[in-house]
Design a protein around this motif. Structure first.
Motif, mmCIF file in Angstrom:
data_model
loop_
_atom_site.group_PDB
_atom_site.id
_atom_site.type_symbol
_atom_site.label_atom_id
_atom_site.label_comp_id
_atom_site.label_asym_id
_atom_site.label_seq_id
_atom_site.Cartn_x
_atom_site.Cartn_y
_atom_site.Cartn_z
ATOM 1 N N LEU A 62 0.845 -1.193 0.000
ATOM 2 C CA LEU A 62 0.000 0.000 0.000
ATOM 3 C C LEU A 62 0.884 1.247 0.000
ATOM 4 C CD1 LEU A 62 -2.666 -1.074 2.644
ATOM 5 C CD2 LEU A 62 -2.929 -1.037 0.160
ATOM 6 N N PRO A 63 0.579 2.217 -0.846
ATOM 7 C CA PRO A 63 1.450 3.400 -0.939
ATOM 8 C C PRO A 63 1.397 4.249 0.314
ATOM 9 C CG PRO A 63 -0.560 3.721 -2.225
ATOM 10 C CD PRO A 63 -0.574 2.290 -1.763
ATOM 11 N N SER A 64 2.533 4.814 0.641
ATOM 12 C CA SER A 64 2.639 5.791 1.723
ATOM 13 C C SER A 64 3.219 7.051 1.105
ATOM 14 C CB SER A 64 3.553 5.278 2.845
ATOM 15 O OG SER A 64 3.575 6.181 3.932
ATOM 16 N N CYS A 65 2.463 8.130 1.178
ATOM 17 C CA CYS A 65 2.821 9.342 0.428
ATOM 18 C C CYS A 65 3.907 10.151 1.127
ATOM 19 C CB CYS A 65 1.580 10.188 0.200
ATOM 20 S SG CYS A 65 0.313 9.344 -0.760
ATOM 21 N N ARG A 66 4.996 9.492 1.480
ATOM 22 C CA ARG A 66 6.165 10.160 2.025
ATOM 23 C C ARG A 66 7.380 9.291 1.716
ATOM 24 N NH1 ARG A 66 5.422 8.847 8.492
ATOM 25 N NH2 ARG A 66 6.097 6.660 8.379
ATOM 26 N N ASP A 67 8.561 9.855 1.902
ATOM 27 C CA ASP A 67 9.792 9.149 1.549
ATOM 28 C C ASP A 67 10.821 9.378 2.651
ATOM 29 O OD1 ASP A 67 11.917 7.916 0.333
ATOM 30 O OD2 ASP A 67 12.302 9.540 -1.090
ATOM 31 N N LEU A 68 11.276 8.289 3.279
ATOM 32 C CA LEU A 68 12.261 8.394 4.361
ATOM 33 C C LEU A 68 13.699 8.313 3.862
ATOM 34 C CD1 LEU A 68 10.693 6.197 7.206
ATOM 35 C CD2 LEU A 68 10.401 8.641 6.746
ATOM 36 N N ASN A 69 13.893 8.021 2.589
ATOM 37 C CA ASN A 69 15.257 7.938 2.062
ATOM 38 C C ASN A 69 15.935 9.303 2.109
ATOM 39 O OD1 ASN A 69 15.106 5.156 1.362
ATOM 40 N ND2 ASN A 69 13.913 5.692 -0.453
ATOM 41 N N HIS A 70 17.217 9.304 2.454
ATOM 42 C CA HIS A 70 18.053 10.520 2.516
ATOM 43 C C HIS A 70 17.579 11.499 3.592
ATOM 44 C CE1 HIS A 70 19.604 8.992 -1.253
ATOM 45 N NE2 HIS A 70 18.427 9.117 -1.824
ATOM 46 N N THR A 71 16.886 11.007 4.608
ATOM 47 C CA THR A 71 16.444 11.879 5.704
ATOM 48 C C THR A 71 17.170 11.490 6.985
ATOM 49 O OG1 THR A 71 14.560 10.422 6.197
ATOM 50 C CG2 THR A 71 14.178 12.258 4.682
ATOM 51 N N TRP A 72 17.428 12.509 7.834
ATOM 52 C CA TRP A 72 18.262 12.297 9.016
ATOM 53 C C TRP A 72 17.688 13.030 10.218
ATOM 54 C CZ3 TRP A 72 22.363 9.111 7.922
ATOM 55 C CH2 TRP A 72 22.682 8.964 6.561
ATOM 56 N N GLN A 73 17.788 12.375 11.344
ATOM 57 C CA GLN A 73 17.436 13.006 12.619
ATOM 58 C C GLN A 73 18.716 13.592 13.218
ATOM 59 O OE1 GLN A 73 16.955 10.744 16.411
ATOM 60 N NE2 GLN A 73 14.780 11.253 16.146
#
Length: 431
Positions: free
Chosen positions: A46-57
């Motif tokens: 199921l699609p999730s309309c966000r992208d966690l790739n290349h993101t950092w805390q």
């Protein structure tokens, strides 16, 4: 040929009984595992309309008072906020940072935190539901960092919505369909069923749906403003950044930490660490037991498949040895080696077909007693395939049959091939 094979199975019913019972038990247990993975993979698709790739805390902290570099003059609320904004500016100006956001630690994408809202449509109070509230400072671009999109896939930004109203809220598409299925949601009011006069929000926009965890379904989501103050900086808010895709994650992490460990020593602030949100997501899955659950089910499936292959192979190897006279006679009467292989393999598949119906009758009891798990199921998640139990039951049994059929063919192939290669005279002489 099939009629002949079923007659053969009936004539050898006593020798087929034990292997039939084993196939029956394995079919039921394997179906239970296949059902689990069917729902799991369906939810992941199921699609999730966000992208966690290349993101950092980016984890910044304050020096303790006993630290030799601690500056008492930088600890009052005004200096704290000013220094925090200087920290944000330093990070924002770093050459490889594409976007920056400040969000509540309860709203960490892929994290285990959860801040819930229970709301309803003010005009139609029967339309209500609970979901996750995502809190962030609208002066930073939360939507751009995590590349949120609309249902149609159009990228959105914080600037696309009016955050001047302190009661502004942006909702996910599932929330829109839940609260306002027949009309436009913009400008409508959502209120708390418990305190409608005190807790209410004005819908300013709609974005695509997101999932709290990859293995669950989209949820009701409410995006609300939580602005930076001296009270929430140190214990409630976190900094998120997205790096440019032109640089590798490993290089960005190394260069960013080396540079910012010096640049972010502002007042009493210092850089404590940097962690990718994909890693946070994986750690959350492990902490919530999902990783171990998948490993257990995978191990059980492999165990059953390996054992059924060994059992079927041993059984048919023995049966072929005691039926050498039959094999030799068939070959002497004109059967080809291909015919021999085909007959033995069809015997195994027909035996599997015989146990399917009683196996399904046993499985129905699992369904009736509600012993099968549906990950992410909730009252706001209607219309998903796993909730259509009849269709799901048929599909998972079909997948189970195919999986076992492949295992049986693989197990029978070697003894069948060996039997087919016997010379007819040798086989008749054996008897």
């Amino acid at each position: 040929m099939l009629v002949h094979i079923f007659k053969q199975l009936w004539n050898r019913r006593r020798s087929n009984l034990w292997i039939g019972i084993e196939l029956l038990l394995v079919f039921c247990l394997l179906w239970y595992i296949v059902d689990y993975f069917f729902v799991l993979e369906y939810n992941k698709s199921l699609p999730s309309c966000r992208d966690l790739n290349h993101t950092w805390q980016v984890d910044v902290a304050l020096l303790p008072e006993e630290h030799p570099d601690y500056q008492p003059g930088e600890s009052d609320s005004t200096a704290l906020v000013d220094n925090y904004y200087r920290v944000l500016d330093r990070i924002r100006q770093y050459k490889e940072v594409e976007a920056l956001a400040v969000l509540s630690s309860w709203s960490t994408p892929g994290g285990g935190g959860y801040y819930g809202d229970w709301l309803r449509n003010r005009k139609d109070t029967t339309r209500e539901g609970s979901g996750q509230a995502i809190l962030f400072d609208p002066r930073t671009d939360f939507f751009k960092v995590f590349r949120y999109t609309t249902k149609e896939g159009r990228p959105v930004s914080v600037e696309d919505f009016d955050w001047s109203d302190p009661k502004a809220v942006v909702i996910g598409n599932l929330a829109k369909e839940t609260f306002f299925p027949d009309g436009d949601a913009i400008g409508q009011i959502l209120e708390s069923p418990r305190k409608p006069d005190d807790v209410n929000y004005i819908v300013k926009g709609v974005v695509g749906d997101t999932k709290r965890f990859d293995y669950e379904r989209p949820q009701l989501t409410f995006f609300r403003a939580e602005r930076i103050t001296s009270d929430n900086i140190t214990n409630e808010m976190e900094i998120a950044v997205r790096n440019h895709e032109s640089i590798s994650d490993d290089r960005f992490l190394q260069d960013f930490k080396n540079t910012m460990s010096r640049e972010l020593r502002i007042g009493n602030f210092y850089l404590r660490g940097v962690k990718s949100y994909n890693r946070i997501n994986a750690e959350t899955d492990f902490r919530f037991g999902q990783t171990s659950d998948v490993r257990v089910h995978t191990g059980m499936m492999l165990f059953f498949l390996v054992n059924i292959i060994h059992c079927v192979m041993g059984t048919f190897w023995y049966r072929i040895r005691v039926r050498r006279d039959e094999v030799g006679l068939r070959m002497a009467m004109g059967s080809t080696r291909t015919d021999i292989r085909k007959m033995l393999i069809l015997e195994g598949l027909c035996l599997l077909a015989v146990v399917v119906l009683p196996a399904m009758l046993i499985e129905v009891q699992f369904v009736y007693l509600d012993l099968i798990d549906t990950l992410g199921q909730g009252k706001n998640n209607l219309g998903y395939l796993p909730d259509r139990l009849v269709l799901r039951f048929i599909l998972t049994n079909l997948l189970t049959w195919v999986l076992l059929a492949v295992a049986i063919v693989a197990a029978i192939w070697l003894p069948a091939d060996k039997a087919a290669k016997m010379a007819p005279a040798d086989a008749l002489h054996y008897e």
